[in-house]
Design an enzyme around this catalytic site. Structure first.
Site, short mmCIF file in Angstrom:
data_model
loop_
_atom_site.label_atom_id
_atom_site.label_comp_id
_atom_site.label_asym_id
_atom_site.label_seq_id
_atom_site.Cartn_x
_atom_site.Cartn_y
_atom_site.Cartn_z
N SER A 46 0.78 -1.24 0.00
CA SER A 46 0.00 0.00 0.00
C SER A 46 0.81 1.29 0.00
O SER A 46 0.47 2.25 -0.70
CB SER A 46 -0.99 0.01 1.17
OG SER A 46 -0.32 -0.22 2.40
N ASP A 269 -3.29 5.77 11.37
CA ASP A 269 -3.34 4.32 11.45
C ASP A 269 -1.99 3.72 11.81
O ASP A 269 -1.87 2.52 12.05
CB ASP A 269 -3.86 3.72 10.14
CG ASP A 269 -2.95 3.98 8.94
OD1 ASP A 269 -1.84 4.53 9.12
OD2 ASP A 269 -3.34 3.62 7.82
N HIS A 272 0.67 3.72 7.55
CA HIS A 272 0.95 4.46 6.32
C HIS A 272 1.58 5.81 6.64
O HIS A 272 1.28 6.42 7.66
CB HIS A 272 -0.33 4.67 5.52
CG HIS A 272 -0.98 3.39 5.09
ND1 HIS A 272 -2.11 2.89 5.69
CD2 HIS A 272 -0.61 2.49 4.14
CE1 HIS A 272 -2.44 1.74 5.12
NE2 HIS A 272 -1.54 1.48 4.18
#
Length: 298
Positions: A46, A269, A272
């Site tokens: 990601s 989070d 990231h």
């Protein structure tokens, strides 16, 4: 000199010529590629795909910074197989106010700002959010299709890469080699593998993928592999313990170089990077690559 002596001489001359031509093209597939067009392969999950907001400064891109489109994106007015100015997003078609910025953005921009004007830099970014590193292993990738089953979003991401992300990357890299020279490989991955029982084998898995790329693309065997750390402990990284494993990679693969994530800010989070953190990490990838270029290691 008789006919057979002449024939033998011509045969030897042709063989020498072929050998010389082979030496000049060793490590790349084509003799027509532009040596001043540097290409980098980017892959991962990601963070490499782009999970930070795209801000206005990220859209200010030098025209010598390019991306090779690997899928059709009508919303971006881009067609696969074409080069475009590297305005994010760079891995796929999707972006919104929260996602779309990858370290590959500041990586390519930092390179072109630091290299002579005669050199242009292109990237090919194939990344799948949430993937296990073995999704890029050409011999066992199918075993990792259902990492998030039955979540269709994961399968959809894989299907966008012809259900074979590794081969998709190789296919477009082969096309790109007709125009330029692959100078390095850039990886950011590990969050998913941190939760697996065999996470200590991650360097072994990465080594195999790297060696497969070297073979399948006939790359220089000293081609650098730049590998970024995950969000670190100082930033509260939820997968920060994986950095200990990532840091062991150069001991297994001498062409590997670990890029520090120290000081790269994280989102809420804690998995990231923020836009600022992504830019800093991408710049560090580029700074390492520039150092290697200066040393003429490739």
């Amino acid at each position: 000199m008789n006919f057979f002596d002449i024939k033998t001489g011509i045969f030897l001359l042709l063989n020498c010529t072929i050998m010389l031509m082979g030496n000049t093209t060793q490590g790349q597939h084509t003799t027509t590629s532009d040596p001043n067009f540097h290409i980098y392969l980017c892959f991962g999950q990601s963070n490499m795909e782009g999970f930070a907001p795209i801000e206005e400064e990220d859209r200010q891109v030098n025209p010598r910074a390019l991306v090779f489109q690997t899928m059709d994106c009508d919303n971006l007015k881009r067609k696969k197989g074409e080069w475009y100015t590297a305005v994010p997003p760079l891995a796929n078609c999707y972006y919104n106010e929260k996602v779309g910025l990858s370290p590959s953005n500041s990586f390519v921009n930092t390179l072109v700002k630091s290299l002579p004007d005669s050199i242009k830099v292109g990237i090919i970014n194939v990344a799948v959010a949430g993937c296990d590193i073995r999704l890029f292993d050409k011999d066992q990738y199918q075993q990792y299709f259902d990492t998030y089953d039955p979540d269709h979003w994961f399968r959809n991401k894989i299907s966008a890469y012809q259900n074979h992300p590794y081969q998709h990357l190789v296919d477009f890299a082969l096309k790109a080699q007709k125009q330029g020279v692959i100078k390095g490989i850039v990886l950011h991955q590990g969050e998913t593998n941190n939760g697996t029982p065999d996470r200590e084998k991650w360097p072994e898995y990465v080594q195999k993928i790297y060696l497969d790329l070297i073979t399948d693309l006939a790359l220089n065997k000293e081609t650098p592999l730049l590998v970024g750390e995950l969000v670190d402990e100082q930033q509260g990284g939820v997968e920060a313990t994986m950095n200990v494993v990532i840091q062991t990679l150069p001991s297994k693969l001498k062409q590997a170089h670990v890029i520090s994530s120290e000081g790269c800010k994280a989102q809420d989070d804690n998995a990231h990077f923020t836009s600022e953190g992504v830019r800093l990490l991408g710049q560090r990838y580029a700074e390492k690559m520039l150092h290697l270029l200066d040393e003429e290691k490739i």
